[in-house]
Design a protein around this motif. Structure first.
Motif, PDB file in Angstrom:
ATOM      1  N   GLU A  19      -8.043  20.979 -20.757  1.00 48.23           N
ATOM      2  CA  GLU A  19      -7.146  19.930 -20.256  1.00 48.23           C
ATOM      3  C   GLU A  19      -6.929  18.824 -21.277  1.00 48.23           C
ATOM      4  N   GLY A  20      -7.626  18.915 -22.388  1.00 48.20           N
ATOM      5  CA  GLY A  20      -7.444  17.895 -23.427  1.00 48.20           C
ATOM      6  C   GLY A  20      -8.517  16.824 -23.378  1.00 48.20           C
ATOM      7  N   ILE A  21      -9.528  17.040 -22.537  1.00 47.64           N
ATOM      8  CA  ILE A  21     -10.634  16.083 -22.488  1.00 47.64           C
ATOM      9  C   ILE A  21     -11.771  16.665 -23.310  1.00 47.64           C
ATOM     10  N   GLU A  22     -11.812  16.310 -24.605  1.00 40.18           N
ATOM     11  CA  GLU A  22     -12.795  16.933 -25.496  1.00 40.18           C
ATOM     12  C   GLU A  22     -14.041  16.076 -25.631  1.00 40.18           C
ATOM     13  N   GLU A  23     -13.800  14.797 -25.765  1.00 36.41           N
ATOM     14  CA  GLU A  23     -14.929  13.882 -25.868  1.00 36.41           C
ATOM     15  C   GLU A  23     -14.890  12.893 -24.732  1.00 36.41           C
ATOM     16  N   LEU A  24     -16.048  12.500 -24.272  1.00 38.85           N
ATOM     17  CA  LEU A  24     -16.078  11.498 -23.209  1.00 38.85           C
ATOM     18  C   LEU A  24     -15.671  10.151 -23.795  1.00 38.85           C
ATOM     19  N   TYR A  25     -14.976   9.375 -23.019  1.00 36.87           N
ATOM     20  CA  TYR A  25     -14.718   8.000 -23.395  1.00 36.87           C
ATOM     21  C   TYR A  25     -16.063   7.256 -23.343  1.00 36.87           C
ATOM     22  N   PRO A  26     -16.229   6.197 -24.115  1.00 40.80           N
ATOM     23  CA  PRO A  26     -17.534   5.512 -24.139  1.00 40.80           C
ATOM     24  C   PRO A  26     -18.106   5.150 -22.756  1.00 40.80           C
ATOM     25  N   PRO A  27     -17.310   4.601 -21.816  1.00 46.48           N
ATOM     26  CA  PRO A  27     -17.927   4.293 -20.513  1.00 46.48           C
ATOM     27  C   PRO A  27     -18.373   5.555 -19.773  1.00 46.48           C
ATOM     28  N   GLN A  28     -17.656   6.653 -19.995  1.00 43.49           N
ATOM     29  CA  GLN A  28     -18.043   7.923 -19.357  1.00 43.49           C
ATOM     30  C   GLN A  28     -19.355   8.415 -19.957  1.00 43.49           C
ATOM     31  N   ALA A  29     -19.458   8.311 -21.286  1.00 51.77           N
ATOM     32  CA  ALA A  29     -20.691   8.749 -21.949  1.00 51.77           C
ATOM     33  C   ALA A  29     -21.874   7.913 -21.458  1.00 51.77           C
ATOM     34  N   VAL A  46     -15.023  -0.761 -14.981  1.00 51.86           N
ATOM     35  CA  VAL A  46     -14.279  -0.583 -16.235  1.00 51.86           C
ATOM     36  C   VAL A  46     -12.788  -0.788 -15.976  1.00 51.86           C
ATOM     37  N   PRO A  47     -12.011  -1.123 -17.004  1.00 53.57           N
ATOM     38  CA  PRO A  47     -10.596  -1.414 -16.782  1.00 53.57           C
ATOM     39  C   PRO A  47      -9.815  -0.207 -16.232  1.00 53.57           C
ATOM     40  N   THR A  48      -8.704  -0.522 -15.591  1.00 54.02           N
ATOM     41  CA  THR A  48      -7.782   0.501 -15.100  1.00 54.02           C
ATOM     42  C   THR A  48      -7.424   1.466 -16.227  1.00 54.02           C
ATOM     43  N   ALA A  49      -7.301   2.730 -15.882  1.00 48.14           N
ATOM     44  CA  ALA A  49      -6.858   3.771 -16.813  1.00 48.14           C
ATOM     45  C   ALA A  49      -7.855   4.063 -17.914  1.00 48.14           C
ATOM     46  N   SER A  50      -9.131   3.758 -17.677  1.00 49.31           N
ATOM     47  CA  SER A  50     -10.139   4.049 -18.684  1.00 49.31           C
ATOM     48  C   SER A  50     -11.019   5.232 -18.294  1.00 49.31           C
ATOM     49  N   GLY A  51     -10.532   6.029 -17.366  1.00 48.32           N
ATOM     50  CA  GLY A  51     -11.206   7.284 -17.070  1.00 48.32           C
ATOM     51  C   GLY A  51     -12.293   7.227 -16.012  1.00 48.32           C
ATOM     52  N   LYS A  52     -12.102   6.377 -15.011  1.00 48.76           N
ATOM     53  CA  LYS A  52     -13.090   6.307 -13.923  1.00 48.76           C
ATOM     54  C   LYS A  52     -13.111   7.603 -13.118  1.00 48.76           C
ATOM     55  N   THR A  53     -11.936   8.181 -12.921  1.00 51.84           N
ATOM     56  CA  THR A  53     -11.881   9.382 -12.080  1.00 51.84           C
ATOM     57  C   THR A  53     -12.800  10.483 -12.601  1.00 51.84           C
ATOM     58  N   LEU A  54     -12.833  10.628 -13.937  1.00 49.51           N
ATOM     59  CA  LEU A  54     -13.679  11.691 -14.487  1.00 49.51           C
ATOM     60  C   LEU A  54     -15.158  11.421 -14.197  1.00 49.51           C
ATOM     61  N   VAL A 345      -1.986   4.912  -8.781  1.00 44.09           N
ATOM     62  CA  VAL A 345      -1.201   5.975  -9.377  1.00 44.09           C
ATOM     63  C   VAL A 345      -1.208   5.846 -10.897  1.00 44.09           C
ATOM     64  N   ASN A 346      -1.437   6.974 -11.555  1.00 40.82           N
ATOM     65  CA  ASN A 346      -1.538   6.948 -13.003  1.00 40.82           C
ATOM     66  C   ASN A 346      -0.154   7.064 -13.649  1.00 40.82           C
ATOM     67  N   THR A 347       0.515   5.920 -13.823  1.00 40.11           N
ATOM     68  CA  THR A 347       1.846   5.921 -14.421  1.00 40.11           C
ATOM     69  C   THR A 347       1.919   4.865 -15.512  1.00 40.11           C
TER      70      THR A 347
HETATM   71  P1  ADP Z   1      -8.846   5.058 -13.909  1.00 35.20           P
HETATM   72  O1  ADP Z   1      -9.276   5.836 -12.698  1.00 35.20           O
HETATM   73  O2  ADP Z   1      -9.963   4.418 -14.632  1.00 35.20           O
HETATM   74  O3  ADP Z   1      -7.712   4.121 -13.642  1.00 35.20           O
HETATM   75  P2  ADP Z   1      -7.984   7.587 -14.800  1.00 35.20           P
HETATM   76  O4  ADP Z   1      -9.209   8.264 -14.391  1.00 35.20           O
HETATM   77  O5  ADP Z   1      -6.774   7.767 -13.986  1.00 35.20           O
HETATM   78  O6  ADP Z   1      -8.264   6.077 -14.990  1.00 35.20           O
HETATM   79  O7  ADP Z   1      -7.706   8.045 -16.307  1.00 35.20           O
HETATM   80  C1  ADP Z   1      -6.528   7.757 -16.960  1.00 35.20           C
HETATM   81  C2  ADP Z   1      -6.101   8.937 -17.825  1.00 35.20           C
HETATM   82  O8  ADP Z   1      -7.026   9.210 -18.866  1.00 35.20           O
HETATM   83  C3  ADP Z   1      -5.957  10.222 -17.049  1.00 35.20           C
HETATM   84  O9  ADP Z   1      -4.711  10.794 -17.380  1.00 35.20           O
HETATM   85  C4  ADP Z   1      -7.095  11.087 -17.559  1.00 35.20           C
HETATM   86  O10 ADP Z   1      -6.761  12.455 -17.553  1.00 35.20           O
HETATM   87  C5  ADP Z   1      -7.299  10.601 -18.949  1.00 35.20           C
HETATM   88  N1  ADP Z   1      -8.674  10.774 -19.445  1.00 35.20           N
HETATM   89  C6  ADP Z   1      -9.804  10.420 -18.759  1.00 35.20           C
HETATM   90  N2  ADP Z   1     -10.893  10.672 -19.506  1.00 35.20           N
HETATM   91  C7  ADP Z   1     -10.471  11.180 -20.676  1.00 35.20           C
HETATM   92  C8  ADP Z   1     -11.126  11.628 -21.865  1.00 35.20           C
HETATM   93  N3  ADP Z   1     -12.446  11.581 -21.978  1.00 35.20           N
HETATM   94  N4  ADP Z   1     -10.359  12.102 -22.874  1.00 35.20           N
HETATM   95  C9  ADP Z   1      -9.030  12.140 -22.758  1.00 35.20           C
HETATM   96  N5  ADP Z   1      -8.350  11.725 -21.673  1.00 35.20           N
HETATM   97  C10 ADP Z   1      -9.045  11.249 -20.635  1.00 35.20           C
END
Ligand code: ADP
Length: 726
Positions: A19-29, A46-54, A345-347
């Motif tokens: 899916e293109g998620i190769e490395e964890l973002y620092p807060p995820q790590a 953590v800020p919006t759009a910084s990968g909380k969902t993962l 919504v992620n837009t």
């Molecule tokens: P949040 O919930 O913090 O607002 P999201 O989880 O929606 O943010 O993440 C925003 C975008 O970043 C999504 O499109 C997600 O697929 C992408 N993303 C999350 N983690 C990674 C990662 N480690 N590498 C690349 N893209 C990522």
């Protein structure tokens, strides 16, 4: 690296990589280091759009791998479906995903078989009250947007639900996702959780304020951004972004403003579109029109044709999705949105403009500035990682003093701390009754013990305060016959019912009082009024002139309304009574089969609001019906009919027909006009007539006949009877 992750179902890391998620973002790590895949509780601020969902997904997948279930609590009902479909991509790894509808009977069995369950906190609370057994199998609960415990209306339910789940399931992993807040450490202390508190963003964010002919940025620099004569600052920013090949997300404070701004900004965008882009946009506009033929749909389509759109919670889900997709595909280049878009919504967009930083607040009686936290969440939608060089988020002001003021208020300011709102009476009333009714607490001490596990208890330092408000609430519940405070604390039969019905005890008390006074003069309008005046219904506002209009209606129809009208001198109470009447007449119009479009116009609301109000009324009338039954009152039937009419939106004579699956209010009326008056007539109807009445739609006619129990519903060689056509 994602492929180094352990504890997840086989194949998941590789899938993430694809899916293109190769490395964890620092807060995820950091979350993984702190044990989020090993069952550790965690608060991620953590800020919006910084990968909380993962982070949440990793926790849930690992919990399921360990043999438990995972529950994901969404902040808005509209997001439940969207989140669930996101998680469904893991179904190939043996994970099953379900969405709770909140209906205990239909949810019970189904959800017990799912590994991941998505629900709002209200639904979870309701399922727990009704004794859903799968709750004990939970290994992990995720609370999305946990800073919303600060919300006066909905926060307490989230707070109590988390406390209850944690009290009930030992060692429950709690993962709370939050925007950046002022006191993430307190949230972590409350939930006995590890903390990841980070400002990291995947893309650089520049913030600033547009004033005069320039953009003033947070790094102290100023960039020219001229506004042409007669155009708004927002229009100038949108045009500037387009010339740089970017898109703009504009946040405004109301649905109406979103529509108005989209209309105006469409001309800015249209001037920059190519022929190919116009053709693509025309196609999307057609899809939008195909969803429904309301005025909103038409307004939206017209804007989209010209490259702009609006987005708010009053839109149909299909409309919202078409807008989001077209924006991500960079066809629609400007979206004017209310803050719901920032929340879930992620837009992302190159630029975010927060045009309105104030909104109308009924409780405060005027315009109020938005929280820093909310504005920062909107800011967070600026910049598309990997696509834009950076994101830019700006506020606008047209006065020089405002420039500095906005910098102080929103650019340099830290977000507010999250404060529990549980001490508010309606919240405590509801949750105290539920805690007693479910047997969670059988004495005052046990009750206080349980409340001690809430954020409220964590935050209050006033000794004895929790005990004293709790005592007030218990006294209220006792006075209304919902609990007995004998040796032990227990709920009465009525109290049990009220808790299961999931209404505010004060709503139940109001309804019981009104139902006792209902007589043969009480009409459906009267019952709609009764439910509209409870704290569980958001009444329509009175606009200028409404006071006179509805005072007239009131005196004409007073006898139909159960209970006694407050005196005109009791200002607040009388206004409320009128607002409830306005809400009730909306419901009456709906049950008189008035077009949604007309109703929307008459009351100045969106079609989504009409559904919202009628659904709430249907639910409250269902509760009223059960209460009337429990108390053995004569009005049970009348309440039931009023409920069904508001459910289907029909006059009395259509109740039977409209209840057939697939029929609905419009088709029921057409069938009735063609002479098919009820379910049994439909079952034995002449197929040519049915086909004619349903405008020649064969598939519809067949499924409707099948639903009515017609022995042979096929329409193969039936010709529609033209006389039956409406
Ligand atoms: P949040 O919930 O913090 O607002 P999201 O989880 O929606 O943010 O993440 C925003 C975008 O970043 C999504 O499109 C997600 O697929 C992408 N993303 C999350 N983690 C990674 C990662 N480690 N590498 C690349 N893209 C990522």
């Amino acid at each position: 690296r994602v492929t180094d992750l352990t504890g997840l179902p086989a194949g998941v890391p590789e899938h993430l990589e694809e899916e293109g998620i190769e490395e964890l973002y620092p807060p995820q790590a950091e979350a993984v280091e702190r044990g989020v895949t090993e069952g550790e509780s965690l608060v991620a601020s953590v800020p919006t759009a910084s990968g909380k969902t993962l982070i949440a997904e990793l926790a849930m997948l690992a919990a399921v791998e360990r043999g438990g279930k995972a529950l994901y609590i969404v902040p808005l009902r509209a997001l439940a479906g969207e989140k669930a479909s996101e998680f469904e991509r893991f179904e190939r790894f043996g994970l099953s995903v379900g969405v709770s509808t909140g209906n205990y009977e239909s949810d019970g069995e189904r959800l017990a078989n799912n590994d991941v369950i998505v629900a709002t906190s209200e639904k979870v609370d309701s399922l727990v009250r009704n004794g859903a057994g799968w709750v004990d199998e939970l290994g992990c609960v995720v609370a999305d947007e946990v800073h919303l415990v600060d919300d006066a209306h909905r926060g307490p339910t989230l707070e109590v639900t988390l406390a209850k789940l944690r009290a009930r399931v030992s060692d429950l992993q709690t993962v709370a996702l939050s925007a950046t807040v002022g006191n993430a450490d307190e949230l972590a202390a409350w939930l006995d959780a590890e903390l990841v508190d980070s400002d990291w963003r995947p893309i650089e964010l520049r913030t600033g304020v547009h004033y005069g002919q320039a953009l003033h940025l947070d790094d102290g620099t100023t960039r020219e951004l001229p506004v042409e004569r007669g155009e708004s600052q927002t229009a100038a920013i949108v045009r500037d972004t387009l010339r740089d090949d970017g898109s703009t997300l504009v946040f405004v404070n109301s649905r109406r403003n979103a529509e108005g701004a989209a209309k105006r900004l469409a001309s800015v965008v249209a001037a920059e579109l190519s022929t190919a882009e116009r053709a693509d946009l025309a196609e999307i506009a057609d899809e939008i029109r195909a969803v429904s033929d309301t005025e909103t749909s038409e307004t939206l389509a017209n804007a989209v044709e010209r490259g702009a759109a609006f987005h708010h919670a009053g839109l149909a889900r299909e409309h919202r999705e078409l807008v989001e997709e077209a924006f991500r595909d960079r066809l629609v280049r400007t979206v004017c949105a209310t803050p719901t878009l920032a929340a879930g919504v992620n837009t992302p967009a190159r630029r975010v403009v927060v045009r309105d930083w104030q909104r109308y607040d009924g409780d405060a009686g005027g315009m109020q500035p938005l929280d820093v936290l909310e504005v920062h969440q909107m800011f967070g939608r600026a910049g598309r990682p990997g696509l834009d060089p950076y994101g830019e988020a700006v506020l606008v002001t047209d006065d020089h003093d405002g420039l500095e003021g906005l910098f102080e208020r929103y650019i340099y300011a830290d977000p507010e701390p999250v404060r529990s709102k549980l001490a508010a009476e309606p919240a405590l009333r509801t949750h105290v009754l539920a805690t007693v009714a479910t047997g969670f607490a059988t004495t005052r001490d046990e009750l206080l013990d349980f409340l001690d596990g809430t954020l409220y208890a964590e935050q209050t330092d006033e000794a004895g305060r929790l005990a004293s408000v709790t005592d007030d609430v218990l006294a209220y519940l006792d006075a209304n016959g919902f609990v007995d405070r004998g040796e032990d604390l227990r709920a009465t039969e009525t109290g049990h019912l009220v808790s299961r019905l999931y209404v505010d005890p004060m709503s139940a008390a109001e309804m019981i009082h009104g139902l006792r006074e209902a007589d043969e003069e009480t009409t459906p309008l009267g019952f709609y009024h009764l439910v509209s005046r409870t704290p569980d219904m958001y009444e329509l506002y009175l606009r200028s002139g409404d006071r006179e209009t509805y005072t007239d209606v009131l005196y004409e129809r007073e006898a139909e309304i159960p209970g006694s009208t407050p005196s005109e001198f009791e200002d607040g109470a009388f206004e409320d009574w009128l607002a409830a009447l306005k809400t009730a007449t909306l419901m009456e119009d709906w049950t008189e089969e008035l077009d949604e479009e007309r109703i929307a116009e008459r009351y100045g609301v969106g079609p989504g609001d009409i559904r919202g109000k009628t659904e709430t009324a249907e639910w409250l009338l269902g509760a009223a019906e059960r209460l009337a039954g429990e108390l053995d009152l004569d009005c049970v039937r009348a309440v039931r009919d009023a409920r069904k009419r508001v459910d289907y939106g029909v006059r009395e004579e259509l109740l039977d027909l409209a209840g057939v699956r697939g029929v609905g209010r419009k088709r029921a009326r057409r069938l009735y006009r063609a002479g098919v008056e009820d379910r049994s007539e439909l079952r034995n109807a002449d197929k040519a007539i049915v086909l004619g009445a349903l405008r020649g739609r064969r598939k519809t006619a067949e499924s409707v006949l099948a639903a009515a129990g017609h022995p042979n519903p096929e329409m193969d060689d039936v010709r529609a009877d033209p006389d039956a056509a409406p």
